[in-house]
Motif scaffolding. Structure first.
Motif, mmCIF file in Angstrom:
data_model
loop_
_atom_site.group_PDB
_atom_site.id
_atom_site.type_symbol
_atom_site.label_atom_id
_atom_site.label_comp_id
_atom_site.label_asym_id
_atom_site.label_seq_id
_atom_site.Cartn_x
_atom_site.Cartn_y
_atom_site.Cartn_z
ATOM 1 N N ARG A 142 83.791 33.033 30.422
ATOM 2 C CA ARG A 142 84.920 33.570 31.180
ATOM 3 C C ARG A 142 84.804 35.086 31.352
ATOM 4 N NH1 ARG A 142 89.658 31.108 31.913
ATOM 5 N NH2 ARG A 142 90.856 32.900 31.156
ATOM 6 N N VAL A 143 84.268 35.755 30.349
ATOM 7 C CA VAL A 143 84.038 37.202 30.471
ATOM 8 C C VAL A 143 82.974 37.470 31.527
ATOM 9 C CG1 VAL A 143 83.141 39.241 29.269
ATOM 10 C CG2 VAL A 143 84.777 37.745 28.116
ATOM 11 N N VAL A 144 81.878 36.708 31.491
ATOM 12 C CA VAL A 144 80.797 36.892 32.474
ATOM 13 C C VAL A 144 81.301 36.624 33.888
ATOM 14 C CG1 VAL A 144 78.555 36.019 33.238
ATOM 15 C CG2 VAL A 144 78.978 36.392 30.802
ATOM 16 N N ALA A 145 82.173 35.614 34.020
ATOM 17 C CA ALA A 145 82.684 35.248 35.345
ATOM 18 C C ALA A 145 83.728 36.223 35.867
ATOM 19 C CB ALA A 145 83.280 33.845 35.290
ATOM 20 N N GLY A 146 84.290 37.048 34.972
ATOM 21 C CA GLY A 146 85.336 37.965 35.394
ATOM 22 C C GLY A 146 86.728 37.393 35.263
ATOM 23 N N LEU A 147 86.854 36.250 34.606
ATOM 24 C CA LEU A 147 88.158 35.617 34.411
ATOM 25 C C LEU A 147 88.904 36.190 33.208
ATOM 26 C CD1 LEU A 147 87.017 31.929 35.000
ATOM 27 C CD2 LEU A 147 88.375 33.334 36.573
ATOM 28 N N LEU A 148 88.180 36.844 32.307
ATOM 29 C CA LEU A 148 88.777 37.419 31.112
ATOM 30 C C LEU A 148 88.161 38.783 30.860
ATOM 31 C CD1 LEU A 148 90.570 36.978 28.559
ATOM 32 C CD2 LEU A 148 88.518 36.049 27.442
ATOM 33 N N PRO A 149 88.955 39.861 30.943
ATOM 34 C CA PRO A 149 88.396 41.189 30.699
ATOM 35 C C PRO A 149 88.119 41.402 29.215
ATOM 36 C CG PRO A 149 90.754 41.332 31.082
ATOM 37 C CD PRO A 149 90.370 39.911 31.336
ATOM 38 N N PRO A 150 86.972 41.954 28.864
ATOM 39 C CA PRO A 150 86.686 42.196 27.444
ATOM 40 C C PRO A 150 87.501 43.382 26.927
ATOM 41 C CG PRO A 150 84.925 43.090 28.801
ATOM 42 C CD PRO A 150 85.865 42.384 29.741
ATOM 43 N N ASP A 151 87.758 43.387 25.642
ATOM 44 C CA ASP A 151 88.435 44.533 25.019
ATOM 45 C C ASP A 151 87.469 45.689 24.813
ATOM 46 O OD1 ASP A 151 91.139 43.371 24.539
ATOM 47 O OD2 ASP A 151 89.992 41.955 23.348
ATOM 48 N N ALA A 152 86.191 45.377 24.756
ATOM 49 C CA ALA A 152 85.157 46.410 24.639
ATOM 50 C C ALA A 152 83.863 45.834 25.184
ATOM 51 C CB ALA A 152 84.982 46.847 23.188
ATOM 52 N N GLY A 153 82.960 46.712 25.602
ATOM 53 C CA GLY A 153 81.658 46.269 26.076
ATOM 54 C C GLY A 153 81.570 46.161 27.587
ATOM 55 N N ARG A 154 80.365 45.807 28.065
ATOM 56 C CA ARG A 154 80.093 45.741 29.496
ATOM 57 C C ARG A 154 79.322 44.473 29.847
ATOM 58 N NH1 ARG A 154 76.470 50.448 31.178
ATOM 59 N NH2 ARG A 154 75.275 49.642 29.400
ATOM 60 N N VAL A 155 79.422 44.083 31.113
ATOM 61 C CA VAL A 155 78.617 42.999 31.679
ATOM 62 C C VAL A 155 77.882 43.574 32.879
ATOM 63 C CG1 VAL A 155 78.628 40.739 32.799
ATOM 64 C CG2 VAL A 155 80.227 41.212 30.920
ATOM 65 N N LEU A 156 76.550 43.478 32.881
ATOM 66 C CA LEU A 156 75.736 43.979 33.976
ATOM 67 C C LEU A 156 74.900 42.844 34.554
ATOM 68 C CD1 LEU A 156 75.846 46.402 31.636
ATOM 69 C CD2 LEU A 156 74.525 47.597 33.379
ATOM 70 N N VAL A 157 74.860 42.757 35.864
ATOM 71 C CA VAL A 157 74.056 41.768 36.563
ATOM 72 C C VAL A 157 73.073 42.511 37.458
ATOM 73 C CG1 VAL A 157 74.048 39.824 38.154
ATOM 74 C CG2 VAL A 157 75.917 40.070 36.505
ATOM 75 N N GLY A 158 71.788 42.329 37.212
ATOM 76 C CA GLY A 158 70.777 43.035 37.987
ATOM 77 C C GLY A 158 70.912 44.541 37.892
ATOM 78 N N GLY A 159 71.355 45.026 36.730
ATOM 79 C CA GLY A 159 71.517 46.461 36.522
ATOM 80 C C GLY A 159 72.837 47.026 36.998
ATOM 81 N N ARG A 160 73.656 46.220 37.649
ATOM 82 C CA ARG A 160 74.944 46.684 38.173
ATOM 83 C C ARG A 160 76.064 46.309 37.209
ATOM 84 N NH1 ARG A 160 78.388 43.585 42.517
ATOM 85 N NH2 ARG A 160 80.087 45.046 42.901
ATOM 86 N N ASP A 161 76.871 47.261 36.847
ATOM 87 C CA ASP A 161 77.999 47.027 35.954
ATOM 88 C C ASP A 161 79.106 46.319 36.731
ATOM 89 O OD1 ASP A 161 80.121 47.081 34.179
ATOM 90 O OD2 ASP A 161 79.750 49.132 33.508
ATOM 91 N N VAL A 162 79.404 45.069 36.339
ATOM 92 C CA VAL A 162 80.421 44.289 37.037
ATOM 93 C C VAL A 162 81.653 44.059 36.160
ATOM 94 C CG1 VAL A 162 78.720 43.129 38.499
ATOM 95 C CG2 VAL A 162 79.394 42.083 36.323
ATOM 96 N N THR A 163 81.746 44.793 35.066
ATOM 97 C CA THR A 163 82.828 44.568 34.108
ATOM 98 C C THR A 163 84.197 44.629 34.759
ATOM 99 O OG1 THR A 163 81.412 45.647 32.451
ATOM 100 C CG2 THR A 163 83.702 45.202 31.830
ATOM 101 N N SER A 164 84.370 45.556 35.685
ATOM 102 C CA SER A 164 85.674 45.726 36.327
ATOM 103 C C SER A 164 85.726 45.103 37.720
ATOM 104 C CB SER A 164 86.014 47.222 36.418
ATOM 105 O OG SER A 164 86.042 47.805 35.130
#
Length: 353
Positions: free
Chosen positions: A44-66
């Motif tokens: 759910r964090v990877v999909a963007g359905l749940l924002p993490p309290d800390a940390g980042r998710v990057l796909v192909g070098g692009r930060d998609v956390t927000s």
């Protein structure tokens, strides 16, 4: 590449994910762990359905956390199939393509039929979900996720609710389908046999933490900790208590070889898989434990024999064939020391004896 960098999630005062750090390349990776391991939360964090309290998710070098769900190049298949009940199978599969402005309109029909044939539902395109079997509905849900090319495909135990025969068939289909995937495929399962059948690199989760990563067959052959061994054992692992002595490991009055470097006096856990417990002496150096029969479960061509060791814990022996045992009767559980894994109880590390 999918990069999960220091992701933490807390919900209702509890830690659901604790400092998850993963680098997942293109192709398939299996996410293995029990029901409360955190697999769905991580997806759910990877999909963007749940924002993490800390940390980042990057796909192909692009930060998609927000980045919002709709703007992420991700598809999600859930354990319980989700289809639009008023739409035909064709329209269900076409729906993500029609929403993607970058996908050529003239290619929608070709892609729908291509994916439907791949999933074995090409003749069902005019039907609605209510007219389909459970397996056909799940194939439709997977086809919809596969229709639009995405950077990350998430599958959360998609075969768990299907019958055995259909599960085996779909598993084989998916294995071939994901072998050369241009994107990242993350497949979550609580079934170690499923993870082993896929043969993909595995991430083993437990209580919201990454326990280990690596080749799943190698992890099965030599689990680095008791938690990893348990995650890769179905039926559940048998665990016996032991104490390291000068001449080996004392376990309920029997002696097992001790791994090199294990100091005397150290409490250990000895783990053995049910199919490696015998009730007839196998010969060689097998160790026998007298026991009381508690239950014999006959399941087709095999028997699960539940035993209470004298002065020790319950163990389960997975025996071939149909066996008849009376509860309260006596039996001996034989274990070959070569089949036993020894883990230091304090921190769960271990190695084969």
């Amino acid at each position: 590449m999918l990069l999960i960098d220091g992701v933490r999630v807390r919900q209702r005062g509890e830690v659901w994910l604790d400092d998850i750090n993963l680098e997942l390349p293109r192709g398939m990776t299996t996410l293995l762990g029990p029901m409360t391991a955190g697999k769905t939360t991580l997806m759910r964090v990877v999909a963007g359905l749940l924002p993490p309290d800390a940390g980042r998710v990057l796909v192909g070098g692009r930060d998609v956390t927000s980045v919002s769900v709709r703007r992420r190049s991700v598809a999600f298949v859930y354990q319980r199939f989700i289809n639009y009940p008023t739409l035909t199978v064709y329209e269900n599969i076409a729906s993500p393509l029609r929403l993607d402005r970058a996908f050529p309109r003239e290619s929608v029909d070709r892609r729908v039929r291509e994916v439907a044939e791949l999933m074995g539902i090409g003749e069902l395109l005019d039907r609605r979900p209510g007219e389909l079997s459970g397996g056909q509905q799940q194939r439709t849900a997977i086809a919809r996720a596969l229709a639009r090319p995405v950077d990350v495909l998430l599958l959360d135990e998609p075969l768990a609710n299907l019958d055995f025969k259909l599960r085996e068939q779909l598993r084989a289909d998916l294995k071939g389908m994901f072998a050369d995937s241009p994107g990242v495929v993350l497949y979550a399962t609580a079934d170690p046999n499923e993870a082993l059948s896929f043969g993909a690199p595995a991430v083993v989760l437990g209580e919201g933490r990454v326990l280990h990563t690596g080749d799943v067959a190698a992890l099965y052959a030599g689990p680095p900790s008791l938690a990893v061994a348990a995650a890769l054992s179905d039926p559940p692992l048998n665990v016996l208590p032991g104490v390291a002595r000068e001449g080996g490991i004392d376990c309920l009055g029997a002696t097992f070889p001790a791994p090199a470097g294990l100091p005397p006096g150290r409490e250990v856990a000895l783990a053995v898989r049910p199919h490696q417990v015998a009730v007839e002496r196998p010969g060689g150096g097998a160790v026998g434990f007298p026991a009381e029969v508690r239950l014999a479960e006959v399941t087709g061509g095999s028997t699960f024999l539940h035993l209470l060791l004298d002065g020790g814990p319950h163990v389960v022996a997975h025996l071939p064939g149909t066996r008849a045992y009376e509860p309260g009767g006596r039996a001996t559980a034989y274990v070959d020391p070569e089949d036993v894994f020894v883990f230091e109880s304090r921190h769960g590390g271990g190695q084969s004896a």
